[in-house]
Design a protein around this motif. Structure first.
Motif, PDB file in Angstrom:
ATOM      1  N   UNK A 147     -59.966  54.913 -45.186  1.00  0.00           N
ATOM      2  CA  UNK A 147     -59.917  55.931 -46.139  1.00  0.00           C
ATOM      3  C   UNK A 147     -58.419  55.356 -46.799  1.00  0.00           C
ATOM      4  N   UNK A 159     -56.683  56.480 -49.144  1.00  0.00           N
ATOM      5  CA  UNK A 159     -55.613  57.184 -49.551  1.00  0.00           C
ATOM      6  C   UNK A 159     -54.710  57.699 -47.973  1.00  0.00           C
ATOM      7  N   UNK A 160     -55.455  57.159 -46.902  1.00  0.00           N
ATOM      8  CA  UNK A 160     -54.659  57.718 -45.522  1.00  0.00           C
ATOM      9  C   UNK A 160     -54.180  56.531 -45.288  1.00  0.00           C
ATOM     10  N   UNK A 202     -55.126  56.933 -35.141  1.00  0.00           N
ATOM     11  CA  UNK A 202     -55.428  56.496 -36.225  1.00  0.00           C
ATOM     12  C   UNK A 202     -54.199  57.081 -37.281  1.00  0.00           C
ATOM     13  N   UNK A 203     -53.005  57.338 -36.836  1.00  0.00           N
ATOM     14  CA  UNK A 203     -52.097  57.855 -37.578  1.00  0.00           C
ATOM     15  C   UNK A 203     -50.612  57.219 -37.285  1.00  0.00           C
ATOM     16  N   UNK A 204     -49.733  56.786 -38.166  1.00  0.00           N
ATOM     17  CA  UNK A 204     -48.752  56.041 -38.253  1.00  0.00           C
ATOM     18  C   UNK A 204     -47.766  56.749 -37.390  1.00  0.00           C
ATOM     19  N   UNK A 205     -47.530  58.007 -37.366  1.00  0.00           N
ATOM     20  CA  UNK A 205     -46.303  58.465 -36.592  1.00  0.00           C
ATOM     21  C   UNK A 205     -47.088  59.035 -35.219  1.00  0.00           C
ATOM     22  N   UNK A 206     -46.628  58.158 -34.215  1.00  0.00           N
ATOM     23  CA  UNK A 206     -47.333  58.486 -32.883  1.00  0.00           C
ATOM     24  C   UNK A 206     -46.429  58.102 -31.786  1.00  0.00           C
ATOM     25  N   UNK A 260     -51.932  62.786 -51.613  1.00  0.00           N
ATOM     26  CA  UNK A 260     -52.837  61.598 -51.356  1.00  0.00           C
ATOM     27  C   UNK A 260     -52.903  60.763 -52.590  1.00  0.00           C
ATOM     28  N   UNK A 315     -49.127  64.967 -35.089  1.00  0.00           N
ATOM     29  CA  UNK A 315     -49.272  64.317 -36.184  1.00  0.00           C
ATOM     30  C   UNK A 315     -51.050  64.352 -36.646  1.00  0.00           C
ATOM     31  N   UNK A 344     -54.255  63.429 -39.441  1.00  0.00           N
ATOM     32  CA  UNK A 344     -54.583  62.663 -40.454  1.00  0.00           C
ATOM     33  C   UNK A 344     -54.262  63.660 -41.952  1.00  0.00           C
ATOM     34  N   UNK A 345     -53.858  63.135 -42.799  1.00  0.00           N
ATOM     35  CA  UNK A 345     -53.147  63.880 -43.750  1.00  0.00           C
ATOM     36  C   UNK A 345     -54.296  64.875 -44.533  1.00  0.00           C
ATOM     37  N   UNK A 346     -55.407  64.470 -44.648  1.00  0.00           N
ATOM     38  CA  UNK A 346     -56.685  65.069 -45.247  1.00  0.00           C
ATOM     39  C   UNK A 346     -56.935  66.311 -44.612  1.00  0.00           C
ATOM     40  N   UNK A 347     -56.490  66.404 -43.197  1.00  0.00           N
ATOM     41  CA  UNK A 347     -56.898  67.733 -42.398  1.00  0.00           C
ATOM     42  C   UNK A 347     -55.847  68.892 -42.698  1.00  0.00           C
ATOM     43  N   UNK A 381     -46.807  60.824 -43.805  1.00  0.00           N
ATOM     44  CA  UNK A 381     -47.361  60.201 -42.713  1.00  0.00           C
ATOM     45  C   UNK A 381     -47.950  61.448 -41.805  1.00  0.00           C
ATOM     46  N   UNK A 403     -46.929  63.991 -40.300  1.00  0.00           N
ATOM     47  CA  UNK A 403     -46.187  64.466 -39.165  1.00  0.00           C
ATOM     48  C   UNK A 403     -45.660  66.157 -39.264  1.00  0.00           C
ATOM     49  N   UNK A 461     -55.810  63.595 -34.925  1.00  0.00           N
ATOM     50  CA  UNK A 461     -54.206  63.324 -34.719  1.00  0.00           C
ATOM     51  C   UNK A 461     -53.676  63.089 -33.373  1.00  0.00           C
TER      52      UNK A 461
END
Ligand SMILES: Cc1cc2nc3c(=O)[nH]c(=O)nc-3n(C[C@H](O)[C@H](O)[C@H](O)COP(=O)(O)OP(=O)(O)OC[C@H]3O[C@@H](n4cnc5c(N)ncnc54)[C@H](O)[C@@H]3O)c2cc1C
Lengths: 416, 495
Positions: A70, A72-73, A157-161, B248, B353, B355-358, B385, B387, B421
């Motif tokens: 993805x 844009x993600x 799959x996320x950066x902040x974790x 995005x 956190x 996924x941004x699209x959600x 990101x 969060x 997330x």
């Protein structure tokens, strides 16, 4: 009998590891086996009647394909057996990249290509390390089968974790000794619109290191900082820069066009006291940095090759001291933080003792014997020996993933 | 939430433990008076309190090593503590444990500009590192909102992030070396001034380990040259969905802003009422985008972001005209927590956190949950990101309301995991999210994590009761289950 087994999914892999545990047979984990020459050759296991049990090879190349991308993600998930070049092509089609600039080391061993699993298992990072971080900084999540035959996952799959221990980082750079990786999720980033390189010819190594530090310490966001003494620069593939008689000091500037133009101008002013600064265009920049990244100057030969990670400002001193004791040559990346050192002469330990003593006495760091004949690598510590406390901890961690030492035994350290 | 049953035998040995500790640390470093102990009874997650058995404030690494080795051999638990700002209860004391405070380790040991790093003690505050190198034009990038108070040791233990971590990374991406003391008292050094640490990435493992693996006694951090300019945009949208699309598109355009934060209607209103910085009040979502770097780049990108925002239907857009205005834009966001605090007796800060699209889906379901629980919620996010920090408003004096707020929070976190997330983006699991770990991890995953814990801490004396929902004995976890049998896959391809 040694076999090559090729699981087609993670549950088959799990079965294979369980079987190896039951029969106490070691496994060599390979992605595309292009880097067998890296690390210690895997040792067999001592059988209970004093015989040496040679293990099987597990080939993960079928676990391939990108399952999620993805743009844009900024995220991509792929099977561990996926070719790195396929991933790079896919990213390029969306104007993105693996910002850590994977080193394609296969050529050093006379091979081509390489898998994602192999890249991550070896934590291979190119010149952009100084700005973008290492491969380990771009791994978001990992799945794999541990030496207990258990399918485990870490990250996501996320950066902040920060949920649970960061086992993804632990497995990155573990050379397949903790788990056979099946799937990896990476953070990807936009590729720069523009690239320029500034070069200064003829600097000696200490002056060059100061020039590199000056540039990196400025606010101009340098994304590559290398120095090639004349002997190494003469092996470069790019005619415009290759020079038999003169060293090359190079700085890369990447980003949006107006920014690159402005930063180059500022850097030229900043560095003018070091010598005349020339600017190289995008196409040639790309060729040059690929050469630096993939250790181009030393790839054709079979001579023993070292990769040293040291305090950047200490690098020229370290090389000078090693050169006074061994015949060889070096070039510098990461502003001095990474030194590639090629030996000219045969030594039974490829100079390991001398090189490591010099590093230990000059700011610390470590040296890896990246290329040498199998016979030398099985007699010499390929990876920098650890302090006793750290070695004990390392062995306990190995034990927690792989108590029977099934996965790549001996690849990193004799006891791991 | 239940903590492990305190060990009465240890509590009975309290006096003996104190006199043993006196052999390694000066008596003024030991706190044992009830009144003084209560200062340490909680961290930033104030809903949970427990007075520690003893507090020790050692002064040297040698002392830490001796204290640990004593505790290891005498089965005494230890809870490490920095500034106590953890929002997940990571530093919550144990009734039968020693709280080991690192406050006296407050020195910057070395600044090495040529190699772009600083070696500091763990009790040094985050902000004071940036302050110390400011004169040379450098800074330490991760900037948690608590940076005035929180310590670098706590930052490493929690892998803290801040507004700027979209572009500059979290703590884990900004440290080069550590010294730590293992539970048995052994002192181990990792990394240094070189860029890749050798062997297994224990630096990466320690970062975010929440005080469960070792006591961090020294940190080598990377310092960066400060960008020459920065400029911010404040963009209003009718809906969070549009704002999310704008985020995005900015990223898809190849732009990674220095910071990108979003606030929803209730958060904007609260912030504006508190700091009066001119936030638009008629919008559904406010986006703050900061671009930093060379002047030419910032100017160029401001225009590009403007274009993207307008094409997404921005209803208001301002670009900061000077440094003062830029700081004003941020002032509202930075004051969001206290601003909400003015509106409600108590609030509970959630940290998941996605996924941004959600985002639209999660926000819609969150407002349904808000109705179900009868509790208001305001949202601030690190938009770049994904969060989220939903702030749930409640009143602890109303019976059952704290519990309702916590259940609401748990539901939000489960929702985060459901859409792909995670349970915590930067505040850590601690005690707060401990019992939710099973939502994200299988038992096999959790067992492997605990085995790693056992590799460091076989007697489980460091911070027990945090992170893991069930405590297993290390011996039990260590067993290998052998499935004896013939090769089970005759039809797998071989070569
Ligand atoms: C108002 C407010 C705003 C905040 N904003 C942010 C934010 O923007 N981003 C963010 O990431 N966090 C934020 N936090 C959370 C918190 O500040 C961070 O988690 C911080 O890193 C904790 O540091 P501390 O020194 O207070 O550690 P403590 O709270 O004392 O401890 C935290 C954990 O670290 C362990 N620990 C501490 N020191 C050591 C050591 N030397 N060795 C081993 N373990 C140790 C403790 O055992 C505990 O588990 C915020 C908190 C508050 C109150």
């Amino acid at each position: 009998m040694t076999e090559v087994l090729k699981p087609s999914d993670s549950s088959q892999l799990e079965d294979m590891v369980k079987w190896a545990i039951a029969d106490d047979i070691p496994l060599e984990i390979v992605g595309l086996a292009t880097k067998r020459g890296l690390g210690r050759p895997i040792i067999g296991k001592q059988g209970n009647i004093g015989n040496l049990v040679i293990g099987h090879t597990i080939d993960l190349s079928s676990l391939s394909g990108v399952s999620l991308y993805e743009p844009d993600e900024l995220v991509l998930t792929a099977g561990a057996g996926t070719r790195v070049s396929d991933i790079e092509d896919l990213l390029e089609s969306e104007g993105q990249q693996l910002a850590f600039e994977p080193i394609h080391m296969a050529k050093l061993y006379g091979n081509e290509g390489g898998s994602l699993g192999g890249l991550i298992a070896c934590n291979l990072t190119g010149p952009r390390r100084i700005k973008a971080g290492a491969a380990r900084d771009h791994v978001l999540g990992i799945k794999g089968v541990s030496g207990r035959g258990e399918y485990i996952k870490s990250g996501g799959r996320v950066v902040k974790n920060v949920t649970g221990y960061d086992l993804s980082k632990l497995m990155t750079g573990s050379y397949g000794t903790l788990a056979a990786l099946t799937e990896i999720t990476l953070k990807v980033l936009p590729a720069p619109e523009n690239t320029s390189t500034l070069v200064i010819f003829g600097l000696d190594e200490k002056t060059a290191q100061r020039a590199l530090s000056t540039a990196i310490n400025s606010s101009h966001e340098v994304s590559g900082a290398a120095h090639l003494p004349a002997r190494s620069s003469s092996e470069l593939s790019l005619g415009d820069i290759r020079n038999e008689n003169s060293s090359v000091t190079a700085l890369r500037v990447e980003g949006f066009r107006p920014s690159v133009v402005a930063r180059c101008e500022s850097l030229i002013k900043l560095l003018k006291n070091f010598g005349a600064v020339e600017k190289i265009n995008k196409e040639n920049s790309i060729v040059f940095w690929k050469d630096v990244c993939d250790v181009g100057p030393y790839k054709e030969r079979k001579d023993p090759l070292w990769r040293m990670s040291v305090t950047p400002t200490m690098a020229p001193t370290i090389v000078e001291k090693i050169n006074s004791l061994i015949a060889g040559c070096a070039f510098y990346d990461w502003g001095g933080g990474l030194v590639w050192y090629k030996l000219d002469e045969y030594m039974s330990d490829s100079g390991a003792t001398i090189i490591r003593d010099v590093i230990n006495a000059n700011g610390g760091g470590h040296a890896t014997l990246v290329r040498a004949e199998d016979s030398i690598r099985s007699q010499t510590d390929v990876f920098h020996p650890q302090t006793l406390a750290l070695a004990k901890l390392t062995a306990r961690i190995k034990n927690s993933f792989d108590p029977q030492r099934i996965l790549n035994p001996g690849r990193m350290y004799l006891e791991v | 939430m239940k903590m492990p049953e305190p060990d009465k035998a240890v509590i009975e040995r309290r006096e003996e433990i104190i006199s043993s500790l006196m052999k390694f640390v000066p008596s003024e470093s030991i706190i044992s008076e009830k009144k003084e102990l209560s200062v340490y009874e909680s961290d930033g997650l104030t809903a949970y309190r427990q007075v520690p058995m003893i507090v020790v404030l050692p002064e040297t690494v040698e002392q830490i090593s001796q204290v640990l080795s004593y505790c290891y051999n005498n089965n005494v638990k230890i809870v490490p503590r920095g500034a106590g700002t953890s929002l997940s209860g990571g530093a919550l004391p144990l009734a039968d444990g020693i709280t080991l405070g690192l406050g006296k380790f407050n020195k910057i040991l070395e600044i090495d500009y040529d190699n772009r790093c600083a070696r500091v003690q763990p009790g040094v505050t985050n902000l004071s590192i940036s302050e110390a190198v400011k004169g040379h034009g450098f800074y330490y990038a991760p900037d948690p909102s608590s940076q005035i108070a929180c310590t670098i040791g706590g930052n490493v233990a929690e892998n803290s992030g801040g507004v700027h971590c979209l572009k500059y990374g979290l703590t884990t991406n900004n440290i080069l070396g550590l010294q730590m003391v293992l539970p048995d008292g052994e002192i181990v050094s990792l990394g240094g001034k070189h860029m890749d640490s050798e062997g297994y990435d224990l630096l990466g493992l320690m970062t975010g380990s929440e005080g469960l693996l070792g006591i961090i006694t020294e940190v080598t951090v990377r310092i960066l040259s400060r960008p020459t300019s920065a400029n911010a945009l404040m963009i209003g949208f009718d809906s969070s969905e549009q704002a999310g699309k704008c985020v995005a598109n900015i990223i898809a355009d190849g732009i990674i802003p220095g910071g990108m934060e979003m606030m929803d209607g209730p958060a904007i209103e609260a912030a504006e009422a508190f700091v009066k910085v001119g936030y638009p009040l008629n919008v559904g979502a406010l986006l703050l985008v900061e671009l930093d770097g060379p002047f030419e780049e910032v100017n160029f990108l401001i225009d590009r972001v403007k274009e993207i925002a307008n094409s997404q239907g921005a209803v208001s857009l301002r670009v900061s005209r000077n440094e003062e205005e830029r700081e004003q834009f941020w002032a509202g966001r930075k004051a969001a927590f206290p601003a909400i605090g003015r509106l409600t007796p108590d609030y509970y800060c959630v940290d998941g956190t996605i996924p941004r699209s959600k985002l639209p889906e999660v926000l819609a379901r969150m407002s349904e949950l808000s109705k179900t629980y009868g509790l208001k919620v305001a949202n601030v996010f690190h938009a770049g990101d994904g969060n989220l920090h939903p702030l749930i408003m409640y009143d602890a004096n109303n019976p059952g309301e704290l519990e309702r707020a916590e259940n609401f929070g748990s539901d939000i976190l489960k929702l985060c995991v459901e859409v792909g997330g995670v349970l915590t983006g930067e505040h850590g699991v601690g005690v707060e999210k401990r019992d939710l770990m099973g939502v994200m991890f299988s038992e096999i995953d959790l067992n492997q994590q605990q085995r790693v814990k056992c590799a460091f801490d076989p007697h489980q004396i460091l911070n027990p009761g945090k992170v893991f929902p069930t405590l297993h004995r290390c011996a039990e976890l260590g067993r290998v289950h052998i499935h004896k049998g013939k090769m089970p896959f005759p039809d797998i391809p071989r070569f």
